[in-house]
Design a protein around this motif. Structure first.
Motif, mmCIF file in Angstrom:
data_model
loop_
_atom_site.group_PDB
_atom_site.id
_atom_site.type_symbol
_atom_site.label_atom_id
_atom_site.label_comp_id
_atom_site.label_asym_id
_atom_site.label_seq_id
_atom_site.Cartn_x
_atom_site.Cartn_y
_atom_site.Cartn_z
ATOM 1 N N GLN A 159 7.545 -29.701 -70.143
ATOM 2 C CA GLN A 159 7.711 -31.148 -69.979
ATOM 3 C C GLN A 159 6.433 -31.892 -70.345
ATOM 4 O OE1 GLN A 159 9.254 -32.189 -66.131
ATOM 5 N NE2 GLN A 159 9.760 -34.253 -66.761
ATOM 6 N N SER A 175 12.939 -28.614 -63.679
ATOM 7 C CA SER A 175 11.764 -27.934 -64.229
ATOM 8 C C SER A 175 11.451 -26.675 -63.429
ATOM 9 C CB SER A 175 10.549 -28.855 -64.207
ATOM 10 O OG SER A 175 10.804 -30.004 -64.959
ATOM 11 N N ASP A 198 12.084 -28.732 -71.939
ATOM 12 C CA ASP A 198 12.113 -29.629 -70.794
ATOM 13 C C ASP A 198 11.922 -31.056 -71.279
ATOM 14 O OD1 ASP A 198 12.154 -30.633 -68.279
ATOM 15 O OD2 ASP A 198 10.718 -29.197 -67.454
ATOM 16 N N GLU A 199 12.990 -31.798 -71.292
ATOM 17 C CA GLU A 199 13.001 -33.200 -71.723
ATOM 18 C C GLU A 199 12.315 -33.411 -73.068
ATOM 19 O OE1 GLU A 199 12.150 -36.047 -68.740
ATOM 20 O OE2 GLU A 199 13.011 -34.842 -67.152
HETATM 21 MG MG LIG Z 1 10.997 -31.873 -64.855
#
Ligand SMILES: [Mg+2]
Ligand SMILES: Nc1ncnc2c1ncn2[C@@H]1O[C@H](COP(=O)(O)OP(=O)(O)OP(=O)(O)O)[C@@H](O)[C@H]1O
Lengths: 373, 272
Positions: B96, B52, B173-174
């Motif tokens: 995220q 991140s 992010d994810e």
């Molecule tokens: Mg992360």
């Protein structure tokens, strides 16, 4: 070059829209205007959208095509896409097939229903408030009987935040209020040759009314608003629920320290502002009336009874609870969106000030009528 | 979708000897990375390894401690704020923690870049929102507020918002963390559609092996404060490097000092 160009065949009543170049964010507006124009034409029976010369079609272009299809359908026109390239086809595949457009209008409840809903809201809020009072009482009992205890250091923390940090502002305003009252009183009383009674006037008004009231209003803005904002934010971020799931009572963990701190801080600050207000009056009386401070003080001591003092202190305790409970109640009822925290904060200030003044008026009425029936 | 002959215009992102971290403490260093138009690159690595943080550096949110980052041909940290914003409009970022605005509905959240940055007519904006929400499987959620959505739904709304301006490159992010396998597969398909149909380049941080195998044209694996491995998923899976092997074959790594250092850990916790 325009992004679309239309030719019309009178015989078949077909409009052919030729797209030229990229349809993207910069050209989508023009394209939309064009398609809407075509959709509005009465003489057109069917519309053909020709992609032969079209370049890249991005999501805004797709949106226009999708909108155009709906507009044509509503107008009873046939709508066809021709000469689609490979990429155009793939892009058009992104369009949702089943999803229907959402209606833009939310249903607005009628007047009667709105009134009904708001009454239910108040009822709801009232019930929640009573529950909060009851829970606070219960938790207070637990703490007093030492079955449970306050979080370590919370009380002193809160007293410091609410009280110590407010000493300056409350003190200054108390002093200024005393001087203002003195000026007003002197102007008025001197006309009757009764200037010396300014001491009585300032003493009574600071002790019974202005000390507690002004402190309460400052604390509403400082502390009540802070309580609502803190608790509201915690509510929004599920921190209150987190406490509950840990088996910790939010009332005991968060509310009780704040309420107890307020109950100590508010009377203490009121006391200070009473003295400073009297001090301010004393200075002005000495400067303007040449009234010696010891004489001024003698009048105060002679005039103000213990009852007056209790009246002021008792009220400031009640004000403390109004501020504390309003802030906590409204903060904890903040809903799941972040504007509600702001709303809870402002409402706390308005509601607290309202009830403070109502209580003050009621107390003044009762005590005056009680004293002189 | 492999690009055989690269020109400089095809390289959307270049990192040269980049170090990122907080307060002079580097978390990743010596990162050399190039991302080419039209590919999906997955960033892999254990929790807390700095993925991140790397994305923050790439998207101009946090200057790298050292090295040079070029996004869409420009060095963002040499630009003034306005120029940087103009550049970033050509990119999209799905954070995220979703980063949706809590006081706006999903529809308003997703449409915010359109309403703020374009002059499109309202019906077109609404239609674009509708299409994007349908793509991420959120039709019918237009009027809801973010806190009333599930975590996975919020992530998908964030992806819709990140992609609403048809950016050239999207960072996620994810995106599929917290999604069930079916919805996650649907999301993978959506990402592939973005790449294949809209020509978007995508950089995805993910831990999901299935997802990595389906979508990656290339994968970059971080670990030990640097890039540990980089290449096609097949290459990485065949890697003999122990950490890389473990990641793909889900072997639990030996956790350093599992027993006996409790006192030490307490000490660190207190001084941290
Ligand atoms: Mg992360
Ligand atoms: N604001 C910050 N200040 C100091 N250290 C930070 C800060 N934010 C993150 N870190 C640390 O930087 C390291 C990398 O964090 P990062 O969020 O980039 O990890 P990640 O690879 O994205 O992990 P995950 O897969 O869990 O999201 C972590 O050790 C984290 O504790």
């Amino acid at each position: 070059m325009p992004v679309a160009h239309t030719t019309f065949d009178r015989k078949t009543r077909t409009a052919t829209v030729r797209v030229a170049g990229d349809v993207s964010l910069t050209t989508a507006k023009e394209f939309y205007g064009h398609m809407r124009g075509v959709a509005r034409r009465r003489d057109v029976r069917s519309v053909v959208l020709d992609f032969e010369k079209a370049g890249r079609v991005d999501s805004s272009g797709l949106a226009v095509v999708s909108l155009a299809a709906r507009m044509m359908e509503r107008g009873g026109k046939a709508f066809d896409l021709v000469h689609l390239g490979e990429t155009h086809r793939a892009a058009l595949d992104l369009l949702p097939r089943d999803a229907v457009a959402v209606a833009d209008e939310t249903d607005h409840p009628g007047f009667v229903r709105r009134v009904g809903m708001s009454i239910l809201d108040y009822q709801d809020a009232g019930a929640a408030f009573l529950a909060l009072l009851a829970d606070t009482g219960r938790q207070l009992l637990y703490v007093i009987t030492r079955k449970k205890r306050l979080p370590v250091g919370a009380l002193t923390d809160q007293i410091e935040k609410m009280g110590v940090d407010a000493v300056g502002i409350v003190g200054l305003l108390g002093l200024l209020l005393g001087t203002t009252l003195a000026f007003q009183g002197i102007v008025l009383l001197q006309r009757f040759g009764a200037g010396v009674f300014v001491a009585d006037m300032i003493g009574i008004s600071m002790v019974r009314e202005f000390g507690p009231m002004m402190t309460a209003i400052i604390l509403t803005g400082r502390t009540g608003a802070a309580i609502a904002a803190e608790l509201g934010t915690m509510k929004v971020r599920d921190e209150l629920d987190a406490l509950t799931t840990m088996g910790v009572s939010p009332t005991r963990f968060l509310l009780l320290p704040r309420l107890l701190a307020l109950s100590i801080v508010q009377p203490a600050l009121s006391l200070m502002s009473m003295f400073l207000g009297i001090g301010g009056g004393m200075i002005i009386a000495a400067l303007v009336l040449h009234l010696p401070p010891d004489l001024f003080w003698d009048r105060i001591v002679a005039r103000i009874t213990f009852g007056d003092f209790l009246h002021g202190m008792g009220k400031s305790l009640i004000f403390a609870w109004i501020i504390g409970f309003t802030g906590s109640h409204l903060g904890m009822r903040a809903s799941a969106n972040s504007t509600s925290v702001g709303a809870a904060t402002t409402r706390t200030v308005v509601v607290s000030v309202f009830f403070i003044i109502v209580v003050d008026a009621v107390a003044a009425t009762i005590s005056t009528i009680g004293a002189h029936p | 979708m492999k690009v055989e002959t690269r020109t400089s215009a095809d390289v959307l992102l270049t990192c040269r000897d980049v170090s990122v971290g907080y307060e002079d403490k580097a978390i990743l260093s010596g990162v050399d990375l190039e991302i080419v138009r039209g590919e999906i690159v997955t960033l892999l690595g254990g929790s807390g390894c700095g993925k991140s943080t790397m994305l923050r550096a790439i998207t101009g949110l946090q200057a790298p401690l050292a090295g040079h980052i070029e996004l869409l041909g420009q060095d963002m940290y040499a630009l003034d704020n306005e120029a940087r914003r103009v550049l970033l409009r050509r990119t999209g970022m799905a954070f995220q923690q979703d980063a949706l605005f809590g006081s706006l509905t999903i529809q308003e959240n997703v449409g915010l870049p359109l309403r703020e940055l374009t002059k499109l007519p309202e019906p077109v904006i609404r239609e674009m929102i509708r299409i994007k929400l349908a793509l991420v499987g959120l039709s019918g959620f237009e009027k809801r507020y973010p806190p009333t959505l599930s975590g996975g739904q919020r992530k998908r709304a964030a992806l819709a918002r990140a992609s609403i301006l048809d950016p050239e490159i999207i960072f996620c992010d994810e995106p599929s963390a917290g999604l069930d396998p079916i919805v996650a597969a649907g999301l993978d398909e959506t990402l592939c559609q973005f790449r294949d149909v809209l020509g978007v380049t995508i950089v995805v941080v993910t831990h999901e092996l299935d997802s990595i195998r389906t979508i990656s044209d290339r994968a970059v694996m971080f670990g030990g404060g640097k890039i540990m491995a980089m290449g096609s998923v097949a290459d990485l899976e065949a890697s003999t490097d122990e950490a890389v092997y473990n990641f793909f074959h889900r072997v639990a790594a030996e956790r350093p000092g599992r027993a006996g250092d409790g006192v030490d850990r307490l000490h660190h916790a207190r001084t941290a």
